[in-house]
Design a protein around this motif. Structure first.
Motif, short mmCIF file in Angstrom:
data_model
loop_
_atom_site.label_atom_id
_atom_site.label_comp_id
_atom_site.label_asym_id
_atom_site.label_seq_id
_atom_site.Cartn_x
_atom_site.Cartn_y
_atom_site.Cartn_z
N ALA A 1 0.78 -1.28 -0.06
CA ALA A 1 0.10 -0.04 0.05
C ALA A 1 0.98 1.24 0.04
CB ALA A 1 -1.06 -0.01 1.26
N ASP A 2 2.03 1.06 0.60
CA ASP A 2 2.82 2.21 0.56
C ASP A 2 3.48 2.82 -0.63
OD1 ASP A 2 3.02 3.13 3.45
OD2 ASP A 2 4.10 1.74 3.95
N ALA A 3 3.55 1.89 -1.43
CA ALA A 3 3.94 2.10 -2.98
C ALA A 3 2.98 2.93 -3.87
CB ALA A 3 4.21 0.70 -3.72
N VAL A 4 1.60 2.72 -3.55
CA VAL A 4 0.53 3.48 -4.14
C VAL A 4 0.42 4.75 -3.50
CG1 VAL A 4 -1.85 3.17 -4.72
CG2 VAL A 4 -0.50 1.21 -4.69
N THR A 5 0.80 4.73 -2.05
CA THR A 5 0.58 5.92 -1.51
C THR A 5 1.66 6.91 -1.95
OG1 THR A 5 0.10 5.11 0.55
CG2 THR A 5 1.08 7.26 0.87
N ALA A 6 2.93 6.28 -2.45
CA ALA A 6 3.75 7.38 -3.06
C ALA A 6 3.52 7.77 -4.38
CB ALA A 6 5.14 6.65 -2.99
N LEU A 7 2.85 6.76 -5.05
CA LEU A 7 2.41 7.32 -6.41
C LEU A 7 1.26 8.39 -6.28
CD1 LEU A 7 1.71 6.90 -9.58
CD2 LEU A 7 0.34 4.74 -8.90
N ARG A 8 0.27 7.94 -5.46
CA ARG A 8 -0.86 9.13 -5.24
C ARG A 8 -0.25 10.54 -4.92
NH1 ARG A 8 -3.55 8.26 -1.03
NH2 ARG A 8 -5.73 8.87 -1.62
N ALA A 9 0.95 10.80 -4.18
CA ALA A 9 1.47 11.74 -3.79
C ALA A 9 2.00 12.65 -4.92
CB ALA A 9 2.59 11.55 -2.87
N THR A 10 2.11 11.92 -6.04
CA THR A 10 2.71 12.81 -7.25
C THR A 10 1.23 13.17 -8.13
OG1 THR A 10 2.65 10.70 -8.98
CG2 THR A 10 4.65 11.21 -7.52
N LEU A 11 0.38 12.83 -7.76
CA LEU A 11 -0.98 13.17 -8.43
C LEU A 11 -1.61 14.28 -7.78
CD1 LEU A 11 -2.23 9.45 -9.32
CD2 LEU A 11 -0.85 10.93 -10.61
N PRO A 12 -2.69 15.16 -8.69
CA PRO A 12 -3.28 15.95 -8.12
C PRO A 12 -4.61 15.61 -7.38
CG PRO A 12 -3.97 15.71 -10.47
CD PRO A 12 -2.73 14.86 -10.30
N PRO A 13 -5.09 16.30 -6.17
CA PRO A 13 -6.20 15.86 -5.47
C PRO A 13 -7.42 15.30 -6.50
CG PRO A 13 -5.40 18.12 -4.71
CD PRO A 13 -4.70 17.86 -6.15
N LEU A 14 -8.14 14.53 -6.04
CA LEU A 14 -9.37 14.14 -6.90
C LEU A 14 -10.32 15.32 -7.12
CD1 LEU A 14 -10.40 10.64 -4.83
CD2 LEU A 14 -9.35 10.86 -6.94
#
Length: 249
Positions: A183-196
Motif C-alpha cells: 500500500a505504501d508504494a501506491v501512497t507514494a504514487l498518489r502523492a505525485t498526482l493532483p487531488p481528486l
C-alpha cells in the motif's frame, strides 16, 4: 522490463480533442524517478529486485519525503521478509484478489467489452510514443504504465493515470484493507498526482458501492487491429495537458 527493448518510432496519427488534467506540481525529474521506483517495487519479488534494493535506497535520498518515506517502508519490508514468503504474499495479494488488481482498466470496466476497448486505447497511446508491447502482456498494468512514464512520454502517462485515477484509489483501498506493505508504494504514487476532482471522487464512491461491471464476454476487443477501434485515443501530447516549464515540486 523486456518490453522496453521493443521501443521504436511509429508514424503519429491525427489527434482528437481531449480532457485536460491539472498540471503536475512536482519537478519532472522527481516525477519520473518516483514512478520508476514505484514500478519496480510493485513488480514480482525475485532475486533481481532484491539485488536492486541498495540502489533504490540511494535513489530515495533525493526524492521528496512524500515519496521517500512510504517507498522506504516498502524497501524495509522487502529486506525483512524471506523471498519465498514475499512471493507467496505477492501472488495472494495481486493475482488472486481482484480488489487489488494492478490492471487499471479492470476497476472501471470489469471483464466487459468496454475494457477491451480501453486496453486498445492504452496500446494506441504507447504506440504514438513509439512503444510497441506484445500481445502477451496487458498494457494497463500499473508497473508497465509507470515504467513508460518514467522512461518515455511523461505527458501520456500523466493523462492515462489521471483518466484511470479511480482505479488507483481503489487499489490503495484494497491494499490498505489487507494491511499490505505494498500500500505504501501506491501512497507514494498518489502523492505525485493532483487531488481528486469531483468527477473522480464520484467514480470512486460509485465503484466502492457497486464494484466493477460484470459481463462475462472476455477481452475480444483487445485483439482487434487498433485502427478499427471506434473510439480513437484522445490527444495525449505532453504540451497539451500541462505546462512542463511551469511544473515545480
Amino acid at each position: 522490463m523486456e518490453w522496453l527493448g521493443r521501443l521504436r518510432q511509429q508514424p503519429e496519427p491525427p489527434r482528437a480533442p481531449s480532457r485536460r488534467h491539472p498540471a503536475p506540481t512536482w519537478r519532472e525529474d522527481d516525477l519520473r524517478a518516483t514512478w520508476q521506483l514505484v514500478s519496480l517495487l510493485l513488480s514480482y519479488p525475485d532475486d533481481r529486485l532484491l539485488g536492486l534494493l541498495d540502489d533504490i535506497d540511494e535513489a530515495l535520498a533525493g526524492l521528496p519525503p512524500e515519496a521517500s518515506g512510504p517507498l522506504g517502508r516498502v524497501v524495509a519490508h522487502l529486506r525483512s521478509v524471506p523471498l519465498a514468503a514475499l512471493r507467496s504474499d505477492y501472488v495472494d495479494t495481486f493475482d488472486t484478489t481482484r480488489k487489488c488488481a494492478l490492471h487499471l482498466t479492470y476497476y472501471a470496466h470489469g471483464d466487459t467489452r468496454k475494457r477491451g476497448i480501453a486496453l486498445v486505447q492504452f496500446k494506441q497511446a504507447y504506440r504514438r510514443a513509439g512503444l510497441e508491447i506484445g500481445d502477451d502482456e496487458l498494457p494497463d498494468h500499473l508497473s508497465v504504465l509507470l515504467e513508460f512514464g518514467a522512461t518515455g512520454d511523461v505527458g501520456i502517462a500523466w493523462k492515462l493515470l489521471n483518466d484511470h485515477r479511480a482505479g488507483v484509489e481503489l487499489l490503495q483501498l484494497g491494499l490498505e484493507t489487507r494491511r499490505s506493505a505494498w500500500a505504501d508504494a501506491v501512497t507514494a504514487l498518489r502523492a505525485t498526482l493532483p487531488p481528486l476532482d469531483g468527477t473522480q471522487a464520484e467514480a470512486v464512491a460509485r465503484l466502492v458501492a457497486e464494484g466493477p461491471p460484470n459481463e462475462d464476454v472476455g477481452l475480444d476487443a483487445y485483439s482487434l487491429d487498433p485502427r478499427l477501434n471506434p473510439h480513437p485515443d484522445d490527444d495525449l501530447s505532453l504540451s497539451d495537458h500541462f505546462d512542463v516549464q511551469g511544473a515545480t515540486r
